[in-house]
Design an enzyme around this catalytic site. Structure first.
Site, PDB file in Angstrom:
ATOM      1  N   ASP A 214     -28.774  31.078  44.706  1.00 35.33           N
ATOM      2  CA  ASP A 214     -27.099  31.001  44.957  1.00 35.33           C
ATOM      3  C   ASP A 214     -26.991  29.609  45.815  1.00 35.33           C
ATOM      4  OD1 ASP A 214     -26.736  33.383  43.849  1.00 35.33           O
ATOM      5  OD2 ASP A 214     -25.921  34.381  45.738  1.00 35.33           O
TER       6      ASP A 214
ATOM      7  N   GLU B  30     -23.695  42.698  42.788  1.00 34.57           N
ATOM      8  CA  GLU B  30     -24.465  42.193  41.899  1.00 34.57           C
ATOM      9  C   GLU B  30     -24.778  43.041  40.744  1.00 34.57           C
ATOM     10  OE1 GLU B  30     -24.736  41.443  44.759  1.00 34.57           O
ATOM     11  OE2 GLU B  30     -25.995  39.576  45.224  1.00 34.57           O
TER      12      GLU B  30
ATOM     13  N   ASP C 129     -25.089  45.050  52.774  1.00 35.36           N
ATOM     14  CA  ASP C 129     -26.058  44.551  51.955  1.00 35.36           C
ATOM     15  C   ASP C 129     -27.598  45.223  52.374  1.00 35.36           C
ATOM     16  OD1 ASP C 129     -25.040  42.811  50.370  1.00 35.36           O
ATOM     17  OD2 ASP C 129     -25.207  41.092  51.537  1.00 35.36           O
TER      18      ASP C 129
ATOM     19  N   HIS D  17     -31.419  41.371  43.266  1.00 35.65           N
ATOM     20  CA  HIS D  17     -32.659  41.059  44.401  1.00 35.65           C
ATOM     21  C   HIS D  17     -32.870  42.118  45.387  1.00 35.65           C
ATOM     22  CE1 HIS D  17     -29.408  39.120  47.157  1.00 35.65           C
ATOM     23  NE2 HIS D  17     -28.819  39.790  46.177  1.00 35.65           N
ATOM     24  N   ARG D  18     -31.490  42.712  45.908  1.00 36.91           N
ATOM     25  CA  ARG D  18     -31.906  43.794  46.974  1.00 36.91           C
ATOM     26  C   ARG D  18     -32.474  44.909  46.340  1.00 36.91           C
ATOM     27  NH1 ARG D  18     -30.822  40.803  50.785  1.00 36.91           N
ATOM     28  NH2 ARG D  18     -29.023  39.457  50.833  1.00 36.91           N
TER      29      ARG D  18
ATOM     30  N   LYS E 231     -32.693  34.964  44.131  1.00 40.88           N
ATOM     31  CA  LYS E 231     -31.269  34.774  44.482  1.00 40.88           C
ATOM     32  C   LYS E 231     -31.269  34.368  45.753  1.00 40.88           C
ATOM     33  CE  LYS E 231     -26.956  37.053  43.487  1.00 40.88           C
ATOM     34  NZ  LYS E 231     -26.178  36.266  44.061  1.00 40.88           N
TER      35      LYS E 231
ATOM     36  N   ASN F 152     -24.281  33.902  38.992  1.00 39.82           N
ATOM     37  CA  ASN F 152     -23.739  35.274  39.629  1.00 39.82           C
ATOM     38  C   ASN F 152     -23.581  34.943  41.052  1.00 39.82           C
ATOM     39  OD1 ASN F 152     -22.773  37.646  39.807  1.00 39.82           O
ATOM     40  ND2 ASN F 152     -24.756  38.632  39.540  1.00 39.82           N
TER      41      ASN F 152
END
Ligand code: DC
Length: 673
Positions: A51, A347, A319, A407-408, A439, A95
């Protein structure tokens, strides 16, 4: 897609310094503000991930001078005071939500130009309408390929260079609002008013604080609008330090919940009251049983004695909801996570993704994945305790978790998979496409591995000015070890004994003075610092001429050595409790007497002339050779090269070379637990 990664459960408690990268939100805001500033800013501790690279690449394409040094984690950027050098550009923002929103508002500042913006398939579905409508109101056109006004990516932007009175609907994402707030000071007379409310208010506060840091504070008025009372370009800051990422830190706050008693994970530079709202995760973790101890500018996470559920509103720090959701099946009671509807347009649909993967593991979730698919307004999730169900689901081998390019998802389930479900180390979770963590956290799985290493003790011995402290400090810093300078212990005791009128020649004067001495320790950065009666002695008072002259004489007395031995050995437990990956202790008798079991023993030497020169260069009067003679000829614990120690003569070696040798020794014995 990257190959599936099977997670090896932790069989021993997690330990060490968590290598958390810089904050994504702060790095991307700082890049933009620095580009709008009137000169050069160097960002330190910056995040290097997909990112942030997307934003750097875009700024380069727009004609900005940006120099990124990934090893040093710095980004140098030369701001143009609000000017955008290129009037035409084609930008692909993948993204990256922040880059997409921030750049769109940024480009609106150009008085003329044509900018084509596109993103990945997932980005094309993410909310942009609120921002594009606001800019259209100011005379900026964002058009689809067919010439109609765009509501999503891709579009071509024809800016007008004026912002005026903007009205923004940021109900879908606070980034839509933050993007406009950051460009507000560059357009005199402009204002931003919010229609309704937004999600994740702390990110708006982060934006406001950063505008202030870069010299253009915004006024938030009672009617929900913002103005900049003193508009103009942002101020170039010279350097700007990025905080470590609080969202990334959540995984390491969670890890000790699953890796058994005795864990100690250290989050270096964890800024509790800084810019990031996601630090609120630490409070939720505390409610669920985490043991968290702030230590200076670090946070130490110990094993959670108890993992329980609860009912939490995650709107402000959403998040991190995935981190808790992935732990929840192991809790003793249900976990409800509320107010996370907006994450269904991030995402991926994060609520649905989480429910789907938990169900894959046999976990009961309410609403179910099917119900979530049927109703995209559902915005909460209750996860039930499910240890038995997990075993049933994993009985035939590791369950493959789908990560949806999120990613999370990958990181959260990486933590759950670290739990030793079977009690024998057998893996039970595999993560599809683990590289999606790039990311925001390209080295996440390496950082997880690093906490698996067993605590290591390193003994560094050598004569005066042989380079022990310089070497030990750098190795400690680079490997996450606690640095202990035992010479300072002898110096502190000598200082106190001299102040009490004791004389090394007369042991009867030493014993009563020793009896009154109260030694303690304080951790300062990576070093343990000795305290006398609760106070840190001033460094100069320990390196004074009288101490230099007397310390070896006092250090030869068995009473003094015995007094310090237990204290010095206790530093190992101190390092373990404070979440260091090991201890590096320097002195004269560490490998031989204090820590004879140390996994690594090093003996440093240099020729006497070089050593005398080093002390002189430090401006000290110190008869190095004389001290060495006393230290190596005394009866108790003399200075020797310990058995099995590696000798390193550094007369002609630079510090980096010595450090590299010691690090290699440590890494060769660091046994994975
Ligand atoms: O490392 P230094 O120069 O600060 O040490 C000061 C004195 O302390 C040294 O001359 C001898 C004594 N010392 C010792 O006897 N044993 C140790 N492990 C460390 C220091």
């Amino acid at each position: 897609m990257s190959p599936t990664l099977t997670i090896r459960p932790f069989r021993t408690p997690a330990r060490g310094v968590a290598q958390v990268p810089g904050s994504k939100s702060i790095t991307n805001r700082a890049l933009l503000l620095a580009a709008l500033a009137d000169g050069e800013t160097v960002l330190t501790g910056a995040l290097f991930s997909r990112d942030t690279r997307i934003l750097i690449t875009a700024l380069l394409a727009l004609g900005f001078e940006v120099a990124a040094d990934e090893d040093a984690q710095t980004i140098r950027i030369v701001g143009q005071g609000g000017r955008i050098p290129q009037t035409h550009a084609k930008l692909h923002i993948g993204n990256a939500g922040t880059a997409a929103r921030f750049l769109t508002a940024f480009l609106a500042l150009a008085p003329q130009g044509v900018y084509e913006l596109d993103g990945d398939e997932a980005m094309r579905a993410r909310p942009m309408a609120g921002l594009l409508e606001a800019l259209t109101g100011a005379g900026c056109r964002a058009l689809r390929a067919d010439g109609q006004p765009a509501t999503h990516f891709p579009f071509t932007l024809h800016p007008s260079g004026r912002l005026g009175e903007l009205v923004v609907d940021a109900s879908a994402s606070s980034q839509l609002l933050s993007a406009l707030l950051m460009v507000l000071p560059l357009s005199p007379g402009a204002s931003v008013r919010m229609k309704g409310t937004t999600v994740s208010e702390p990110f708006v506060v982060m934006t406001e604080k950063m505008c202030t840091q870069f010299g253009r504070p915004l006024n938030r008025e009672a009617n929900g609008s913002w103005r900049c009372p003193q508009p103009g370009a942002y101020q170039a800051l010279g350097t700007y330090a990025i905080e470590p990422d609080a969202t990334a830190a959540s995984y390491f706050i969670a890890l000790p919940a699953v890796t058994g008693a005795g864990a100690g994970v250290r989050l270096q530079g964890y800024v509790k009251n800084g810019l990031q709202g996601d630090t609120a995760f630490a409070e939720v973790a505390g409610h669920c049983g985490a043991t968290l101890t702030p230590q200076g500018s670090s946070l130490v996470v110990q094993s959670w004695p108890d993992l329980r559920g609860g009912n939490f509103d995650f709107n402000d720090f959403s998040d991190t909801f995935l981190t808790l959701a992935a732990l929840a099946p192991l809790a003793s009671s249900p976990t409800t996570i509320r107010n996370i509807g907006h994450t269904r347009k991030q995402e991926t649909d994060r609520v649905l993704a989480m429910a789907t993967e938990l169900e894959r593991l046999g976990v009961k979730v309410v609403p179910t994945a099917e119900e979530l698919r049927a109703d995209d307004k559902l915005s909460a999730l209750t996860i039930h305790p499910a240890r038995e169900a997990l075993r049933a689901a994993a009985v035939k081998g590791p369950v493959e978790i789908h990560t949806y390019e999120d990613h999370r998802m990958a990181m959260s389930f990486g933590i759950l998979g670290s739990y030793d479900l079977w009690g024998d180390g057998r893996p039970w979770i595999a993560i599809q496409d683990p590289a999606c963590t790039s990311k925001t956290f390209p080295k996440f799985f390496q950082a997880l591995e690093a906490l698996r290493t067993q605590f290591v003790a390193v003994a560094v011995d050598g004569g005066a000015a042989s380079g022990k402290s310089s070497t030990a400090k750098v190795v400690a810093h680079e490997l996450g070890l606690l640095h202990v300078d035992t010479g300072a212990h002898y110096r502190a005791v000598t200082r106190a004994l001299l102040d009490a009128g004791a004389r090394a020649e007369d042991v009867t004067s030493v014993l009563p003075a020793l009896a009154h001495l109260r030694l303690g320790s304080e951790i300062s950065g990576i070093s343990s610092v000795v305290t006398l009666d609760g106070h840190r002695p001033v460094d100069a008072s320990l390196r004074s001429e009288d101490v230099n002259a007397a310390v070896s004489k006092f250090a030869a007395l068995p009473a003094v050595r015995n007094f310090l031995l237990a204290y010095q050995r206790s530093q190992v437990a101190l390092g373990q409790a404070a979440g260091f990956a090991g201890v590096i202790m320097e002195g004269r008798d560490i490998g031989s007497v204090v820590l004879p079991q140390a996994e690594v023993r090093v003996f440093l030497q240099a020729d006497p002339v070089a050593r005398a020169q080093r002390r002189a260069a430090e401006g000290q009067t110190d008869a190095v050779a004389q001290r060495d003679l006393l230290d190596s000829t005394r009866a108790t614990a003399p200075l020797v090269c310990p058995e099995g120690a590696t000798r390193i003569d550094n007369t002609h070696l630079p510090l980096v070379a010595v450090v590299a040798q010691v690090k290699a020794l440590v890494q060769s014995v660091a046994r994975p637990a």
